[in-house]
Motif scaffolding. Structure first.
Motif, short mmCIF file in Angstrom:
data_model
loop_
_atom_site.label_atom_id
_atom_site.label_comp_id
_atom_site.label_asym_id
_atom_site.label_seq_id
_atom_site.Cartn_x
_atom_site.Cartn_y
_atom_site.Cartn_z
N ALA A 57 0.81 -1.22 0.00
CA ALA A 57 0.00 0.00 0.00
C ALA A 57 0.83 1.26 0.00
O ALA A 57 0.42 2.29 -0.55
CB ALA A 57 -0.95 -0.01 1.20
N HIS A 66 1.22 2.29 -3.48
CA HIS A 66 -0.01 2.13 -4.27
C HIS A 66 -0.10 0.74 -4.90
O HIS A 66 -0.67 0.57 -5.98
CB HIS A 66 -0.10 3.21 -5.37
CG HIS A 66 -0.40 4.58 -4.86
ND1 HIS A 66 -1.68 5.01 -4.56
CD2 HIS A 66 0.41 5.63 -4.59
CE1 HIS A 66 -1.65 6.26 -4.14
NE2 HIS A 66 -0.39 6.66 -4.14
N SER A 99 2.01 -0.85 -6.42
CA SER A 99 2.69 -0.94 -7.71
C SER A 99 3.42 -2.27 -7.82
O SER A 99 3.85 -2.86 -6.83
CB SER A 99 3.65 0.23 -7.90
OG SER A 99 4.57 0.31 -6.83
N ARG A 111 -5.22 2.70 -0.55
CA ARG A 111 -6.15 3.53 -1.32
C ARG A 111 -6.32 3.09 -2.76
O ARG A 111 -7.31 3.44 -3.40
CB ARG A 111 -5.67 4.98 -1.31
CG ARG A 111 -5.73 5.66 0.06
CD ARG A 111 -5.36 7.12 -0.06
NE ARG A 111 -3.98 7.29 -0.52
CZ ARG A 111 -3.53 8.39 -1.12
NH1 ARG A 111 -4.34 9.39 -1.36
NH2 ARG A 111 -2.27 8.47 -1.47
N SER A 112 -5.35 2.35 -3.32
CA SER A 112 -5.38 2.01 -4.74
C SER A 112 -5.22 0.52 -4.95
O SER A 112 -4.42 -0.13 -4.26
CB SER A 112 -4.25 2.73 -5.49
OG SER A 112 -4.44 4.13 -5.46
N SER A 136 -3.88 -0.90 -7.74
CA SER A 136 -2.48 -0.95 -8.16
C SER A 136 -2.26 0.08 -9.25
O SER A 136 -3.11 0.28 -10.12
CB SER A 136 -2.11 -2.33 -8.70
OG SER A 136 -0.78 -2.34 -9.21
N THR A 137 -1.09 0.71 -9.20
CA THR A 137 -0.72 1.68 -10.22
C THR A 137 0.23 1.07 -11.26
O THR A 137 0.98 1.78 -11.91
CB THR A 137 -0.06 2.91 -9.57
OG1 THR A 137 0.99 2.49 -8.69
CG2 THR A 137 -1.09 3.71 -8.79
N GLY A 167 -9.84 3.29 -5.73
CA GLY A 167 -8.72 4.16 -6.07
C GLY A 167 -8.25 3.97 -7.50
O GLY A 167 -9.04 3.78 -8.42
N TRP A 168 -6.93 4.01 -7.67
CA TRP A 168 -6.35 3.96 -9.01
C TRP A 168 -6.10 2.53 -9.48
O TRP A 168 -5.66 1.67 -8.71
CB TRP A 168 -5.03 4.72 -9.04
CG TRP A 168 -5.20 6.21 -9.04
CD1 TRP A 168 -5.15 7.04 -7.96
CD2 TRP A 168 -5.45 7.05 -10.17
NE1 TRP A 168 -5.36 8.34 -8.34
CE2 TRP A 168 -5.55 8.38 -9.70
CE3 TRP A 168 -5.62 6.80 -11.54
CZ2 TRP A 168 -5.80 9.46 -10.54
CZ3 TRP A 168 -5.86 7.88 -12.38
CH2 TRP A 168 -5.95 9.18 -11.88
#
Length: 259
Positions: free
Chosen positions: A21, A24, A26, A58-59, A61-62, A110-111
């Motif tokens: 986290a 994000h 990634s 919050r996401s 995964s970016t 999120g993203w």
């Protein structure tokens, strides 16, 4: 060190959460290896009737961690080797999700950007929280599309729309993604996982053989998908070692990207 993928049980549903986290979620090789190990455990457990693929933070995964790519010397053999490894693992994870023996539901807040899209597209259903956003970022960073943006997305929304979204680097709201047919369900913000768990619980009451037959007839063709993902991997490795990708990563890390 915390597990990069957390596995929990909710009745007959296995919940797999991406757990990087602070970045994000990634994608790095270690996270994808942890995801593959978790999917192998699920595959071997006959008590699991459905899987929810969710995330911490919050996401969802970016996509690939641009900072990890930028840590290698630009245009180097080491960078090419890292990209080969990362995309090989990503493609393996997408294919494993696409042919898992039980239904898989992605829960996204999120993203959701870059190559992580393929993890969601490979699932039988995808729930997006209303505040979620989807974007490619390839033509901004200087990368070539991976994660199914060319191997999967055109089959869902058409080649022309897929091309325009990626060339223009369009950010899609959850509602827009639903209208295009990229996802199957919308949830209030913060409730995507709860809805995914409810959908999974409902599936256990369905006739198992009918569920299996329906999925087998409708899921991705594994051979064709593998070929498309391999094309993406080859193109990505060639592009990531270019001078313009090196410049793009410097710009991106200087202040662009997901909040």
């Amino acid at each position: 060190m915390s597990a990069l993928v957390v596995v929990e049980r909710s009745g007959s549903t296995a919940v797999l959460r991406l757990n990087r986290a602070e970045r994000h979620n990634s994608l790095v090789p270690e996270l994808l290896e942890a995801l593959l190990a978790a999917l192998e455990r699920v595959e071997a457990d006959p008590e699991v009737r459905a899987v929810v693929l969710g995330h911490a933070g919050r996401s969802f995964s970016t996509g690939g961690d641009v900072g990890a790519f930028a840590a290698f010397p630009p245009q180097s053999a080491e960078l090419a080797q890292y990209a080969q490894r990362l995309l090989g693992l990503l493609n393996e994870a997408i294919l494993r999700l696409a042919v898992l023996r039980c239904p898989v539901i992605a829960a996204v807040e999120g993203w959701l950007t870059g190559g992580a899209l393929g993890l969601a597209l490979a699932c039988d259903m995808t729930v997006l929280g209303e505040g979620a956003r989807i974007a490619p970022y390839y033509t901004v960073v200087g990368f070539s599309p991976d994660g199914g943006w060319t191997a999967m997305l055109p089959q869902l929304i058409g080649a022309a729309r897929s091309r325009a979204i990626q060339l223009e680097n369009t950010t899609l709201t959850a509602g827009q993604a639903a209208a295009l047919g990229m996802i199957t369900h919308l949830a209030p913000s913060g409730e995507a996982e709860a809805m995914a768990l409810s959908l999974a619980a409902g599936l256990k009451d369905k006739v198992p053989g009918s569920v299996a037959s329906t999925r087998a007839l409708l899921r991705w063709d594994a051979g064709a998908l593998a070929q498309g993902l391999e094309r993406e991997r080859v193109a990505f490795v060639a592009q990531v070692t270019s001078a313009e990708a090196a410049a793009g990563m410097r710009r991106f890390l200087g202040g662009a990207g997901a909040d």
